[in-house]
Design a protein around this motif. Sequence first.
Motif, PDB file in Angstrom:
ATOM      1  N   PRO A  97      46.781  37.295  37.409  1.00  0.00           N
ATOM      2  CA  PRO A  97      45.523  37.061  37.936  1.00  0.00           C
ATOM      3  C   PRO A  97      45.435  35.785  37.653  1.00  0.00           C
ATOM      4  CG  PRO A  97      45.180  38.627  36.406  1.00  0.00           C
ATOM      5  CD  PRO A  97      46.765  38.616  36.543  1.00  0.00           C
ATOM      6  N   ARG A 146      44.544  41.043  32.446  1.00  0.00           N
ATOM      7  CA  ARG A 146      43.691  40.787  33.516  1.00  0.00           C
ATOM      8  C   ARG A 146      42.238  40.592  32.862  1.00  0.00           C
ATOM      9  NH1 ARG A 146      43.921  41.727  38.930  1.00  0.00           N
ATOM     10  NH2 ARG A 146      46.285  42.358  38.585  1.00  0.00           N
ATOM     11  N   ARG A 177      42.973  32.836  39.914  1.00  0.00           N
ATOM     12  CA  ARG A 177      41.562  32.242  38.955  1.00  0.00           C
ATOM     13  C   ARG A 177      41.720  30.676  38.919  1.00  0.00           C
ATOM     14  NH1 ARG A 177      41.405  37.511  34.637  1.00  0.00           N
ATOM     15  NH2 ARG A 177      40.706  38.904  36.039  1.00  0.00           N
TER      16      ARG A 177
END
Length: 572
Positions: free
Chosen positions: A59, A109, A63
């Motif tokens: 992720p 995460r 981001r």
Amino acid sequence: MSLRVAGPIAVVAVLFGLLTEHLGHGWDQPAYIPILDLGIGWVLVGSGLVGAVARSSQPAGRRLVLAGFLWFVGTPAQADVYVVGDLAFAFQGYFDLVLVLIVLSFPGRWPARRDERAILVALGICFAVQGLVRLVARGPDFTGSDILDNQLAFSLVAWADIARSLLFTIAGGLVVRRWLISSKAMRRLIGPVAAAGAAVAIAEAYRAYYPLTQLQLAPAIPDDVAVPVAWVLNVIRILVPLGILVGILRLRETRSAIAQAIADVGDAPSSQILRDALAGALRDPSLRILTWDDNLGGYRDESGGLAPLPVSSATATVTPVDTSGRRLAVLVHDPALDEDPALVSAGVAVTRFAIDNERLGLEISRQLEEVRASRARIVEAGDAERRRIERDLHDGVQQRLVALAMALRRAGGDAESESQAGQALRRGADEALAAVEEVRELARGIHPAVLTEAGLKPALQALADRSTVPVDMELDLAPEVNGTAAATAYFVASEAFANIAKHAGAAMVRLTASTEDGQLTIRIEDDGVGGADAAGSGLRGLADRVSASGGTFGVYSGPGGGTTVSAVVPLD
């Protein structure tokens, strides 16, 4: 994320950055300011897209893309359109919140520790309060009336800035602590990110000085110093996406090392070689391979000792290695590798391949040993049967024929010398003695008595004495040679002499035999016409017999004439 998706996002980021710079009158300022502004935002988005494409399951890349767009959100704070300027002013700096989330959670995460999550929540609250105060402070732009006293709003924003800077500093300390307590593999992975996060925390700590000057709690910094320093601190934020990219590339580098690990493992690896190759490829010195033992119903470590099966924890992950529902082994590795499941799967595949290959090799070796033992037993049984037949012929048929011949001679001597009966009896005696010689030759061919009674050296000497071609012998044999090796060497020499007599047209034969280093070596050379056929029935049978005894057999017949037959047989 695929390249098909990343391409349009990159185009949108470029256009969005240019638009916000235009709305915020960025080009009216010194050139370095809009250039740095656009550069930082585009680096954030670009790094995020590279990370998202390289590792779609991570992720952090997505981001970073979000952080890049949030960076541009605060640019048009001085826009002529009030709504745009007010919203930009209210949501200015939210990219920092995303960067802190990445630094505290990478490569996972979400942050794993409670205090890290608490700092993240506190920062979120701080940003929300600050944004709300900024919106309310600019209330006249929306409502046409003052909702909050400007001085009060100014103070609230300043104190929120101070609180935010302190929280950033604490977050930086947590990142450093996380690196210190991590394993070697995890340190290597998060090291660049942790360094970048610590640098940003230091920059944020410096930012706390500016609101102190606004509250007149510290002396003011001249604008010609404050503005460049502020942009230097902004540039430091580039360290975060670059650090994350380094972490991602290190993972990809580790993936490529798996291929080298397969080469390092080789054809027949030991458990220790396999462990060292995987530990080097995965950069995890703590990695262990526990191999399942069906006979013991438990796991063995690399040294062969029994090992209890560990349980996955915060310090180690246990990954099973199975094939077709059957247990083979488990990998005990650093949890940092869990962030790349494909990498762990590659390590499992290498382990499965190596252990399956090792087990198959052991199974084939066991079966081959059984075949060799079976063939050796057949040869020994055949030799024993040869000896029995030889004894039966010698002690039974031969003795009866000799007795019959003697009886016929006596009967012929008693009869009149010229009578037909006497002649018939004498002929019968001669035929019986001839049959005795044939039985002796047959018994000698089946299994020579001299080999059993006197040993290999006299048996070879007897073969040489019966040879129709002169034989030059050189024997260096141990006093005792086991029966299987002696019989094998004897029959090699016997078949070679027979072939020489029938086909070679040789004038001389040389036989050498020796016992050394636990082996019996015999070599028969002739100076004949050559052309011996190793595939012939006689030589092929010898090759099978020598092989069944665990030895090696060779025939060489060169174009210039002459043939060499050799055999090497183990003595044990």
